[in-house]
Design a protein around this motif. Structure first.
Motif, PDB file in Angstrom:
ATOM      1  N   VAL A 155      -4.478  -6.083   4.981  1.00 30.97           N
ATOM      2  CA  VAL A 155      -5.000  -7.446   4.916  1.00 30.97           C
ATOM      3  C   VAL A 155      -6.008  -7.575   3.781  1.00 30.97           C
ATOM      4  O   VAL A 155      -6.027  -8.588   3.059  1.00 30.97           O
ATOM      5  N   ALA A 156      -6.848  -6.563   3.586  1.00 36.78           N
ATOM      6  CA  ALA A 156      -7.806  -6.602   2.473  1.00 36.78           C
ATOM      7  C   ALA A 156      -7.075  -6.727   1.143  1.00 36.78           C
ATOM      8  O   ALA A 156      -7.479  -7.516   0.270  1.00 36.78           O
ATOM      9  N   GLU A 157      -6.006  -5.959   0.974  1.00 37.66           N
ATOM     10  CA  GLU A 157      -5.192  -6.053  -0.244  1.00 37.66           C
ATOM     11  C   GLU A 157      -4.621  -7.450  -0.411  1.00 37.66           C
ATOM     12  O   GLU A 157      -4.660  -8.038  -1.495  1.00 37.66           O
ATOM     13  N   ALA A 159       4.671 -10.062   9.400  1.00 34.36           N
ATOM     14  CA  ALA A 159       5.391  -8.794   9.473  1.00 34.36           C
ATOM     15  C   ALA A 159       5.244  -8.057   8.146  1.00 34.36           C
ATOM     16  O   ALA A 159       4.973  -8.663   7.108  1.00 34.36           O
ATOM     17  N   CYS A 160       5.449  -6.752   8.205  1.00 35.92           N
ATOM     18  CA  CYS A 160       5.297  -5.909   7.020  1.00 35.92           C
ATOM     19  C   CYS A 160       6.650  -5.498   6.457  1.00 35.92           C
ATOM     20  O   CYS A 160       7.648  -5.405   7.183  1.00 35.92           O
ATOM     21  N   ALA A 161       6.670  -5.244   5.175  1.00 40.11           N
ATOM     22  CA  ALA A 161       7.785  -4.545   4.543  1.00 40.11           C
ATOM     23  C   ALA A 161       7.516  -3.057   4.710  1.00 40.11           C
ATOM     24  O   ALA A 161       6.420  -2.580   4.405  1.00 40.11           O
ATOM     25  N   MET A 162       8.509  -2.324   5.218  1.00 38.98           N
ATOM     26  CA  MET A 162       8.314  -0.925   5.581  1.00 38.98           C
ATOM     27  C   MET A 162       9.263  -0.023   4.806  1.00 38.98           C
ATOM     28  O   MET A 162      10.456  -0.305   4.687  1.00 38.98           O
ATOM     29  N   SER A 163       8.743   1.068   4.287  1.00 39.57           N
ATOM     30  CA  SER A 163       9.566   2.114   3.704  1.00 39.57           C
ATOM     31  C   SER A 163       8.806   3.420   3.815  1.00 39.57           C
ATOM     32  O   SER A 163       7.633   3.439   4.221  1.00 39.57           O
ATOM     33  N   THR A 164       9.437   4.512   3.451  1.00 39.74           N
ATOM     34  CA  THR A 164       8.744   5.800   3.473  1.00 39.74           C
ATOM     35  C   THR A 164       7.872   5.990   2.245  1.00 39.74           C
ATOM     36  O   THR A 164       7.199   7.010   2.118  1.00 39.74           O
ATOM     37  N   ALA A 203       5.951   2.986   0.982  1.00 40.37           N
ATOM     38  CA  ALA A 203       4.872   2.011   1.016  1.00 40.37           C
ATOM     39  C   ALA A 203       5.023   1.075   2.214  1.00 40.37           C
ATOM     40  O   ALA A 203       6.114   0.897   2.758  1.00 40.37           O
ATOM     41  N   VAL A 204       3.895   0.482   2.592  1.00 39.79           N
ATOM     42  CA  VAL A 204       3.844  -0.560   3.621  1.00 39.79           C
ATOM     43  C   VAL A 204       3.060  -1.727   3.034  1.00 39.79           C
ATOM     44  O   VAL A 204       2.040  -1.516   2.366  1.00 39.79           O
ATOM     45  N   GLY A 205       3.532  -2.957   3.275  1.00 37.11           N
ATOM     46  CA  GLY A 205       2.808  -4.102   2.736  1.00 37.11           C
ATOM     47  C   GLY A 205       3.021  -5.355   3.556  1.00 37.11           C
ATOM     48  O   GLY A 205       4.076  -5.537   4.172  1.00 37.11           O
ATOM     49  N   ILE A 206       2.000  -6.225   3.581  1.00 36.47           N
ATOM     50  CA  ILE A 206       2.152  -7.545   4.202  1.00 36.47           C
ATOM     51  C   ILE A 206       3.290  -8.273   3.499  1.00 36.47           C
ATOM     52  O   ILE A 206       3.314  -8.381   2.272  1.00 36.47           O
ATOM     53  N   MET A 260       0.843  -1.183   0.000  1.00 34.98           N
ATOM     54  CA  MET A 260       0.000   0.000   0.000  1.00 34.98           C
ATOM     55  C   MET A 260       0.879   1.235   0.000  1.00 34.98           C
ATOM     56  O   MET A 260       1.766   1.383   0.854  1.00 34.98           O
ATOM     57  N   LEU A 261       0.640   2.114  -0.964  1.00 34.16           N
ATOM     58  CA  LEU A 261       1.410   3.340  -1.045  1.00 34.16           C
ATOM     59  C   LEU A 261       0.995   4.294   0.060  1.00 34.16           C
ATOM     60  O   LEU A 261      -0.191   4.463   0.353  1.00 34.16           O
ATOM     61  N   LEU A 262       1.978   4.940   0.665  1.00 35.14           N
ATOM     62  CA  LEU A 262       1.715   5.975   1.644  1.00 35.14           C
ATOM     63  C   LEU A 262       1.573   7.321   0.929  1.00 35.14           C
ATOM     64  O   LEU A 262       2.084   7.494  -0.182  1.00 35.14           O
ATOM     65  N   PRO A 263       0.873   8.277   1.537  1.00 31.45           N
ATOM     66  CA  PRO A 263       0.777   9.600   0.913  1.00 31.45           C
ATOM     67  C   PRO A 263       2.178  10.174   0.691  1.00 31.45           C
ATOM     68  O   PRO A 263       3.044  10.069   1.556  1.00 31.45           O
TER      69      PRO A 263
END
Length: 239
Positions: A88-90, A215-220, A222-225, A1-4
């Protein structure tokens, strides 16, 4: 999921009244941001911690900035409690969680029990319905270990009882912990902060409620399962 985008970096000054956070941005500007997390936020609310905020030009908003990420050590931690259900929906739509794949329909926010809503109801003509409860997890006090909850979680404890009831009725029930950080390999119940939740989770698991942690993949950006990690209690039913 892309962050703003773009996210803006600063440092926390104070998080208060549950939904407010004061920060100083790297350019020296002092701001108040909306904090989309009503919980205790232990470990990710300390003055001086690096943080990332988004900005909106929507004139209807009272606060233009929203706190999205906090830096704890070398980890980016997602603090937005609205994100896990969206993530989770994604993932369900993309069949990206193997343990929960193959269902024909995915319905969010379904009423059940006496006064609850389950996050997702998964159904298929040839399978028992699956009642899926999602829990956001960001708390970490020891390297590699995520814990839930970070404060008293009476509502979450009630959800566990409701899930156990569904299992007794012949359905499938799953509690899915979404860890919004990359630096943890294990997750466990935080029994010292909420012993009732820890005991309730053990009881639910003994009744057949399945426990799953991703756990999620994290960056500035996007965040994703991302990947499944270990639930630490041997007494709990693993999927």
């Amino acid at each position: 999921m892309l962050l703003p985008q773009p996210l803006i970096h600063g440092r926390l000054v104070s998080r208060y009244k549950r939904f407010f956070a004061d920060l100083v941005l790297d350019d020296g500007q002092e701001i108040t941001a909306h904090c989309p997390n009503p919980g205790a936020m232990l470990g990710v609310r300390e003055p001086g911690q690096g943080a990332w905020v988004s900005w909106s030009d929507d004139p209807k908003r009272k606060l233009a900035y929203t706190l999205q990420l906090v830096e704890q050590g070398n980890a980016l931690v997602g603090i937005n409690t609205l994100l896990p259900n969206r993530l989770v929906a994604e993932a369900l739509a993309a069949d990206a969680i193997p343990e929960l794949s193959g269902y024909a329909t995915i319905k969010p926010e379904v009423k059940y029990a006496q006064a609850s809503r389950v996050d997702f109801l998964l159904t298929h003509p040839d399978r028992p319905p699956c009642w899926l409860e999602v829990k956001n997890c960001h708390f970490s006090r020891k390297p590699g270990l995520a814990e839930f909850p970070d404060c008293k979680a009476e509502r979450s404890t009630r959800h566990l009882e409701d899930l156990a009831t569904q299992v007794r009725e012949g359905h499938r029930a799953v509690v899915l912990f979404v860890v919004q950080r990359e630096d943890c390999e294990v997750c466990s119940a935080c029994a010292d902060l909420d012993p009732k939740f820890a005991a309730g989770l053990d009881a639910a698991a003994a009744a057949g409620v399945e426990v799953l942690v991703y756990a999620c993949a994290m960056s500035t950006q996007a965040v994703g399962i991302d990947r499944r990690i270990v639930w630490s209690s041997a007494r709990l039913t693993a999927i």
